[in-house]
Design an enzyme around this catalytic site. Structure first.
Site, PDB file in Angstrom:
ATOM      1  N   PRO A  46      49.486  96.736  92.875  1.00  0.00           N
ATOM      2  CA  PRO A  46      48.169  96.410  92.242  1.00  0.00           C
ATOM      3  C   PRO A  46      47.487  95.274  91.875  1.00  0.00           C
ATOM      4  O   PRO A  46      47.845  94.612  92.693  1.00  0.00           O
ATOM      5  CB  PRO A  46      49.341  96.032  90.036  1.00  0.00           C
ATOM      6  CG  PRO A  46      51.019  96.710  91.194  1.00  0.00           C
ATOM      7  CD  PRO A  46      51.140  97.010  92.197  1.00  0.00           C
ATOM      8  N   ARG A  47      46.138  94.940  91.353  1.00  0.00           N
ATOM      9  CA  ARG A  47      45.667  94.436  92.197  1.00  0.00           C
ATOM     10  C   ARG A  47      45.581  92.789  92.232  1.00  0.00           C
ATOM     11  O   ARG A  47      45.264  91.892  92.430  1.00  0.00           O
ATOM     12  CB  ARG A  47      44.370  94.329  90.295  1.00  0.00           C
ATOM     13  CG  ARG A  47      43.317  95.352  90.563  1.00  0.00           C
ATOM     14  CD  ARG A  47      42.344  95.696  89.327  1.00  0.00           C
ATOM     15  NE  ARG A  47      41.909  96.855  90.036  1.00  0.00           N
ATOM     16  CZ  ARG A  47      41.198  97.680  89.010  1.00  0.00           C
ATOM     17  NH1 ARG A  47      40.741  97.240  87.947  1.00  0.00           N
ATOM     18  NH2 ARG A  47      40.410  99.000  89.237  1.00  0.00           N
ATOM     19  N   ASP A  48      46.453  92.446  90.821  1.00  0.00           N
ATOM     20  CA  ASP A  48      46.898  91.042  90.805  1.00  0.00           C
ATOM     21  C   ASP A  48      48.182  90.458  91.916  1.00  0.00           C
ATOM     22  O   ASP A  48      47.777  89.602  92.343  1.00  0.00           O
ATOM     23  CB  ASP A  48      48.235  90.475  89.064  1.00  0.00           C
ATOM     24  CG  ASP A  48      49.086  91.509  89.803  1.00  0.00           C
ATOM     25  OD1 ASP A  48      49.093  92.448  89.533  1.00  0.00           O
ATOM     26  OD2 ASP A  48      50.397  90.934  88.876  1.00  0.00           O
TER      27      ASP A  48
END
Ligand code: FAD
Length: 665
Positions: A321-323
């Site tokens: 995921p992006r985070d």
């Protein structure tokens, strides 16, 4: 003062992006007379910039996909803070919304056997994003616009007027939601070209205004993302939920400075792009957190094999995921292993032929060639994190998209909170717009239709909204009466801002204030946060708020961008304070909220949602204590996840997220 023109509608939709257009179609199809208002030209909403695709578990490329897997991925991506009912509805309804788009004329890329093609994206277990090259948002908006035009043609055939049931007010801005007691009665608006004010009277208002990125200095967002809908909701008495969660997309352009922040779509990684530091190391293997260890490859070899054989191999960590990816890039740069301009390298040239790159990623190819003189078919891109998306937003009922506490107010799309928890998965926004846009429009129409009497528009509120909008022309201390004559007559030329009285402080430039606000948010409430810095941010925001009351503009009301920005500042300052206050309060790191002083995720915070409301319940900003700020925070507990949905996860995984007592329950 000439009274603003008024028109009557059942539903007013503020915003003409994917969420707004889908809401308008649903409202009109439910029989409601519907008005759509948007800041820019019809068809120019932020949604057109969406590149990678729409997430929907159609299972066209891997038959193992279904709504349950999509739900699981979404909850994992949001670190279990999602409003689970929204995540459930979203996962269940997204495929139907994509198929519906096709019946309305959308032309998606195809699989070899002719089905809608789906691509890989971070956090999605299976290839799930329906796409049109890297221009999916453009096709989505084109299709919805075409549907709107076809409905207007239908109306013309029946009533003799194209706009009798569905009208678009383009290049117009709403500055206030009007109310009759607790209930919505309409919206106060101005036309950007003439500067004229007008009122759209309606018992239902759907907010679909998108995000807040323009409060930050480095952002992938366009000029319209000034948090208007967030502020309109607050001012109307509806709370915002979880505003601390702001997504920093890991891959924005970082060079040249004029394009810093511009998005490099996640499809680049989905299609095989790898991230390397300046030492040439594929560093993402060092950053797989415990909660994701079982789902991601341990070696480059396994990660590479996954592209051809996803059933027996695990995905590469570039697709976390992006985070996670954004934090990893930040750490590499901080450790001195960054690229020459302060990012890392993203390379797709070693994975695909130039022809395939140009076909699958045409916009990226042109973006880098034209803006940075980099040929991505032959060399690596330099990339770094950029403020991209806000997970926080208007607190809504999961099924109807009704805003909490304000009958007649609805919110859908990026302006609504809860669906994505602490972090949104790529592709889940376009599907969110379609699923909840439709729900918001249908419920707004049903609510309007259920009333026996229309709420009345209060003339005093209209006058106050007009006075507030004219304040920048007075350029005084903000408490004074606006001094612009004849503001409503078409073509009226307002005189230049008056010289301030000698004892009054000078007028402030809205541009300077905006720059300072962006710098403050970027430096002190950005990707990595600390208590002292956020406290400092709150002090600076207070000072900016005081100065913004003296934001002055010269000239007249026709196409005056300085005036428009002065009005947008109110919204960005409100939103900035919400983000800073909520981020300071949440003493853990989760998804799009990373605290250097509280680096771990804390299960005790899983159920806690932070609600932001106006500190002064009367809704008058002027009365809010400048020291204390304008925003009050409260903690609200999320209802427990339904047992059949929890049963979709392994117990070992739930242990990582749920609080002790929750787990035993
Ligand atoms: P928007 O499309 O931004 O529309 C907002 C509308 O509100 C506009 O019409 C605007 O003019 C109007 N408005 C705002 N304020 C006012 C006001 N005061 N009065 C009147 N009108 C107002 N998501 C995905 O799922 N897949 C992707 O591939 C993807 N790619 C992206 C690429 C980029 C570069 C960016 C920036 C985002 C991407 N996203 C993607 C995210 C996604 O595009 C957005 O979250 C989504 O488009 C938001 O849609 P919306 O309908 O909520 O708002």
């Amino acid at each position: 003062m000439t009274q603003p023109e008024r028109s009557q509608w059942d539903v007013v939709v503020v915003g003409a992006g994917g969420a707004g257009l889908r809401a308008a179609i649903a409202a009109r199809e439910s029989g409601a007379r519907t008005a759509v208002i948007c800041k820019s030209l019809f068809g120019k909403a932020h949604t057109v910039m969406a590149e990678g695709g729409i997430a929907a578990s159609m299972g066209n490329v891997n038959a193992g996909d279904n709504w349950q897997v999509h739900f699981r991925d979404t909850m994992r991506g949001g670190k279990f803070l999602n409003q689970w009912r929204m995540a459930e509805l979203h996962a269940k309804e997204a495929p139907e919304r994509v198929w519906e788009l096709e019946t309305w004329g959308a032309l998606f890329d195809r699989t070899p056997d002719g089905r809608i093609s789906q691509r890989n994206f971070g956090g999605h277990q299976f290839p799930r994003l329906a796409h049109v090259g890297d221009r999916t948002g453009l096709e989505l908006i084109r299709t919805l616009q075409q549907k709107i035009v076809s409905l207007q043609q239908e109306d013309f055939r029946e009533t003799g007027a194209y706009e009798s049931r569905l009208r678009v007010f383009q290049e117009c801005t709403a500055t206030r939601v009007l109310k009759d007691g607790d209930r919505v009665s309409g919206a106060f608006c101005y036309a950007r070209d003439s500067g004229d004010f007008f009122v759209l009277e309606a018992p239902s208002v759907v907010l679909a205004t998108g995000g807040i990125g323009k409060s930050f200095k480095v952002t992938s967002n366009s000029w319209e993302y000034t948090g208007d809908g967030h502020a309109l909701a607050l001012l109307a008495g509806a709370p915002l939920i979880n505003m601390e969660f702001v997504q920093f997309h890991p891959t924005g352009m970082i060079w040249p400075p004029s394009v810093k922040g511009l998005l490099v779509t996640e499809s680049v990684r989905g299609d095989g792009g790898v991230l390397r530091n300046t030492e040439g190391k594929r560093f993402m293997f060092d950053y797989v957190p415990d909660v994701f260890k079982e789902q991601y490859a341990e070696s480059e070899e396994e990660g590479d094999r996954w592209y051809d054989d996803p059933d027996t191999n695990r995905r590469p960590p570039e697709l976390l995921p992006r985070d996670e990816v954004a934090r990893a890039i930040n750490s590499e740069v901080k450790a001195g292993r960054g690229s020459p301009h302060g990012g890392v390298f993203l390379d797709v040239s070693t994975r695909m032929s130039p022809e395939v790159i140009k076909r699958r990623l045409p916009s990226m190819y042109h973006q880098f060639k034209e803006l940075a003189d980099v040929d991505i078919t032959a060399e690596a891109m330099e990339v770094g994190p950029t403020c991209h998306y806000v997970m926080g937003g208007v607190a809504v009922d999961s099924d109807s998209a009704a805003a909490l506490g304000v009958p007649g107010l609805f919110a859908a799309g990026e302006v609504a909170g809860g669906m994505h928890g602490s972090n949104r998965l790529g592709g889940n926004s376009l599907s969110d717009l379609l699923v909840f846009g439709r729900r918001a429009g249908a419920h707004a129409a049903a609510y309007a239709g259920s009333l026996t009497a229309r709420p009345a528009v209060d003339d005093v509120q209209v006058d106050e909204a007009a006075a507030e909008a004219l304040r920048p022309f007075s350029a005084e201390d903000g408490a004074g009466t606006p001094s612009v004559p004849a503001p409503d007559s078409p073509g009226a030329q307002a005189p230049p801002a008056q010289a301030p009285p000698t004892e009054a402080p000078p007028a402030e430039s809205p541009y300077t204030l905006h720059q300072e606000l962006q710098q403050t948010m970027n430096d002190l409430v950005g990707i990595i946060r600390r208590a002292e810095e956020m406290e400092e941010a709150l002090v600076r925001l207070g000072e900016l708020r005081a100065r913004a009351r003296r934001a002055g503009v010269a000239g007249h009301r026709r196409f005056n961008p300085g005036w428009h920005l002065a009005l947008d500042l109110r919204n960005m300052l409100l939103v900035g304070e919400c983000v800073a206050r909520a981020a300071l309060e949440r003493t853990e790191s989760r998804g799009g909220h990373t605290r250097e002083d509280w680096p771990s995720m804390d299960a005790a915070w899983r159920r806690v949602n932070l609600h932001c409301a106006l500190a002064d319940p009367a809704g008058t900003l002027a009365a809010a204590d400048p020291e204390r700020g304008q925003i009050a925070l409260t903690r609200r507990e999320t209802p427990p996840v339904r047992p059949d949905l929890l049963a979709l996860f392994e117990k070992e995984e739930l242990v990582k997220y749920l609080a002790e007592e929750e787990f035993h329950e």
